[in-house]
Design a protein around this motif. Structure first.
Motif, PDB file in Angstrom:
ATOM      1  N   UNK A   1       0.825  -1.209   0.000  1.00 25.63           N
ATOM      2  CA  UNK A   1       0.000   0.000   0.000  1.00 25.63           C
ATOM      3  C   UNK A   1       0.862   1.262   0.000  1.00 25.63           C
ATOM      4  N   UNK A   2       1.988   1.188   0.739  1.00 21.80           N
ATOM      5  CA  UNK A   2       2.890   2.341   0.798  1.00 21.80           C
ATOM      6  C   UNK A   2       3.399   2.700  -0.589  1.00 21.80           C
ATOM      7  N   UNK A   3       3.702   1.668  -1.367  1.00 25.73           N
ATOM      8  CA  UNK A   3       4.174   1.894  -2.740  1.00 25.73           C
ATOM      9  C   UNK A   3       3.120   2.603  -3.568  1.00 25.73           C
ATOM     10  N   UNK A   4       1.856   2.204  -3.374  1.00 27.39           N
ATOM     11  CA  UNK A   4       0.756   2.848  -4.094  1.00 27.39           C
ATOM     12  C   UNK A   4       0.669   4.323  -3.730  1.00 27.39           C
ATOM     13  N   UNK A   5       0.786   4.631  -2.434  1.00 29.66           N
ATOM     14  CA  UNK A   5       0.727   6.019  -1.978  1.00 29.66           C
ATOM     15  C   UNK A   5       1.901   6.822  -2.550  1.00 29.66           C
ATOM     16  N   UNK A   6       3.070   6.192  -2.625  1.00 32.03           N
ATOM     17  CA  UNK A   6       4.244   6.871  -3.167  1.00 32.03           C
ATOM     18  C   UNK A   6       4.026   7.226  -4.636  1.00 32.03           C
ATOM     19  N   UNK A   7       3.443   6.310  -5.370  1.00 32.45           N
ATOM     20  CA  UNK A   7       3.173   6.560  -6.791  1.00 32.45           C
ATOM     21  C   UNK A   7       2.180   7.711  -6.958  1.00 32.45           C
ATOM     22  N   UNK A  16      -0.572  20.760  -4.267  1.00 34.24           N
ATOM     23  CA  UNK A  16      -1.461  19.676  -3.840  1.00 34.24           C
ATOM     24  C   UNK A  16      -0.891  18.937  -2.632  1.00 34.24           C
ATOM     25  N   UNK A  17       0.412  18.697  -2.626  1.00 34.70           N
ATOM     26  CA  UNK A  17       1.043  18.021  -1.493  1.00 34.70           C
ATOM     27  C   UNK A  17       0.905  18.834  -0.215  1.00 34.70           C
ATOM     28  N   UNK A  18       1.162  20.136  -0.326  1.00 40.90           N
ATOM     29  CA  UNK A  18       1.069  21.000   0.851  1.00 40.90           C
ATOM     30  C   UNK A  18      -0.376  21.084   1.341  1.00 40.90           C
ATOM     31  N   UNK A  19      -1.316  21.095   0.415  1.00 43.06           N
ATOM     32  CA  UNK A  19      -2.738  21.118   0.787  1.00 43.06           C
ATOM     33  C   UNK A  19      -3.107  19.858   1.554  1.00 43.06           C
ATOM     34  N   UNK A  20      -2.530  18.720   1.139  1.00 45.18           N
ATOM     35  CA  UNK A  20      -2.819  17.440   1.794  1.00 45.18           C
ATOM     36  C   UNK A  20      -2.281  17.411   3.229  1.00 45.18           C
ATOM     37  N   UNK A  21      -1.060  17.900   3.422  1.00 45.82           N
ATOM     38  CA  UNK A  21      -0.439  17.803   4.760  1.00 45.82           C
ATOM     39  C   UNK A  21      -0.858  18.935   5.689  1.00 45.82           C
ATOM     40  N   UNK A  22      -1.577  19.912   5.175  1.00 43.67           N
ATOM     41  CA  UNK A  22      -2.014  21.030   6.026  1.00 43.67           C
ATOM     42  C   UNK A  22      -3.550  21.100   6.108  1.00 43.67           C
ATOM     43  N   UNK A  23      -4.166  21.678   5.122  1.00 43.17           N
ATOM     44  CA  UNK A  23      -5.605  21.936   5.151  1.00 43.17           C
ATOM     45  C   UNK A  23      -6.438  20.654   5.135  1.00 43.17           C
ATOM     46  N   UNK A  24      -6.015  19.676   4.335  1.00 43.22           N
ATOM     47  CA  UNK A  24      -6.804  18.437   4.200  1.00 43.22           C
ATOM     48  C   UNK A  24      -6.236  17.296   5.040  1.00 43.22           C
ATOM     49  N   UNK A  29      -5.427   9.241   5.357  1.00 48.28           N
ATOM     50  CA  UNK A  29      -4.881   8.262   6.279  1.00 48.28           C
ATOM     51  C   UNK A  29      -3.480   8.711   6.735  1.00 48.28           C
ATOM     52  N   UNK A  30      -3.103   8.350   7.960  1.00 49.95           N
ATOM     53  CA  UNK A  30      -1.774   8.736   8.465  1.00 49.95           C
ATOM     54  C   UNK A  30      -0.632   8.327   7.541  1.00 49.95           C
ATOM     55  N   UNK A  31      -0.764   7.140   6.945  1.00 50.25           N
ATOM     56  CA  UNK A  31       0.312   6.667   6.055  1.00 50.25           C
ATOM     57  C   UNK A  31       0.409   7.535   4.804  1.00 50.25           C
ATOM     58  N   UNK A  34       2.167  10.713   5.805  1.00 47.94           N
ATOM     59  CA  UNK A  34       3.606  10.436   5.967  1.00 47.94           C
ATOM     60  C   UNK A  34       4.311  10.391   4.612  1.00 47.94           C
ATOM     61  N   UNK A  35       3.696   9.725   3.648  1.00 45.28           N
ATOM     62  CA  UNK A  35       4.287   9.631   2.312  1.00 45.28           C
ATOM     63  C   UNK A  35       4.337  11.005   1.651  1.00 45.28           C
ATOM     64  N   UNK A  36       3.286  11.806   1.844  1.00 45.07           N
ATOM     65  CA  UNK A  36       3.245  13.151   1.266  1.00 45.07           C
ATOM     66  C   UNK A  36       4.340  14.026   1.867  1.00 45.07           C
ATOM     67  N   UNK A  37       4.537  13.916   3.181  1.00 43.04           N
ATOM     68  CA  UNK A  37       5.593  14.691   3.842  1.00 43.04           C
ATOM     69  C   UNK A  37       6.974  14.258   3.348  1.00 43.04           C
ATOM     70  N   UNK A  38       7.149  12.958   3.137  1.00 37.31           N
ATOM     71  CA  UNK A  38       8.429  12.466   2.607  1.00 37.31           C
ATOM     72  C   UNK A  38       8.675  13.018   1.205  1.00 37.31           C
TER      73      UNK A  38
END
Length: 207
Positions: A1-7, A16-24, A29-31, A34-38
């Protein structure tokens, strides 16, 4: 699943990444967070950029909420429809009168195909001309409303064209009873909002 999130996250834009880790953040899911922050760290996006983009996103969301509050009610939309239907029908009567000056009007009215064609031309022409030139029809002038795109921009001619032809969908006017945006709004990505009225102080200063 982690690989899917990475893709998935690797294909997101910086915004979009910043929107995910902040506003949304609470919607993922926590994972996934985490992948977005990485991915953000991998791209070298620093905290200053994150804060600037987050502030800009919040401003856009606030503006969209304020814009949504300006959208008119279903009953006001229905009032616009009734006024504009009457206005276009009066134009049709005037056209028939003018045509009758040159041709036998009885023959024209007997030919239902010609009558319906003229009525549709007037109906569509009325909306295309008024909403493209003024962003309003007679009904919208009276109710102090106007047409914009769903993101608040002035509608282009192509938007108005799509919006107008979608009015020919059977029972389009009934959609006002179920939502403030009729079918022709949804299909053309347009909407109708209340016009901003000048305050008394502004009007006084203009005197």
């Amino acid at each position: 699943m982690t690989t899917d999130f990475k893709n998935v996250m690797s294909q997101r834009t910086d915004e979009e990444l910043i929107k995910i880790v902040t506003i949304l953040r609470n919607e993922y899911q926590p994972i996934a967070i985490e992948v977005a922050e990485d991915e953000i760290i991998k791209r070298g996006i620093d905290s200053t950029q994150i804060n600037d983009i987050e502030a800009d996103l919040k401003e856009k969301i606030k503006g969209q909420k304020e814009f949504n509050l300006k959208k008119v009610s279903s009953w006001l939309r229905l009032a616009n429809y009734i006024i504009d239907f009457i206005a276009s029908f009066i134009l049709f009567i005037i056209l028939i009168f003018i045509v009758g000056l040159f041709y036998n009007i009885d023959n024209i009215l007997i030919n239902h195909g010609v009558t319906y064609a003229l009525l549709i031309i007037i109906y569509l022409g009325y909306y295309i001309f008024m909403e493209h030139k003024y962003q309003k029809t007679l009904g919208k002038f009276i109710t102090k409303t106007k047409v914009l795109t769903k993101d608040g921009r002035k509608a282009r001619f192509s938007d108005i064209l799509a919006r107008t032809f979608c009015r020919l969908i059977p029972f389009d006017w009934l959609s006002y009873f179920f939502t403030s945006n009729g079918l022709h709004d949804r299909l053309s990505n347009t909407t109708v909002i209340k016009m901003r009225l000048k305050s008394k102080n502004t009007a006084h200063n203009n005197l």
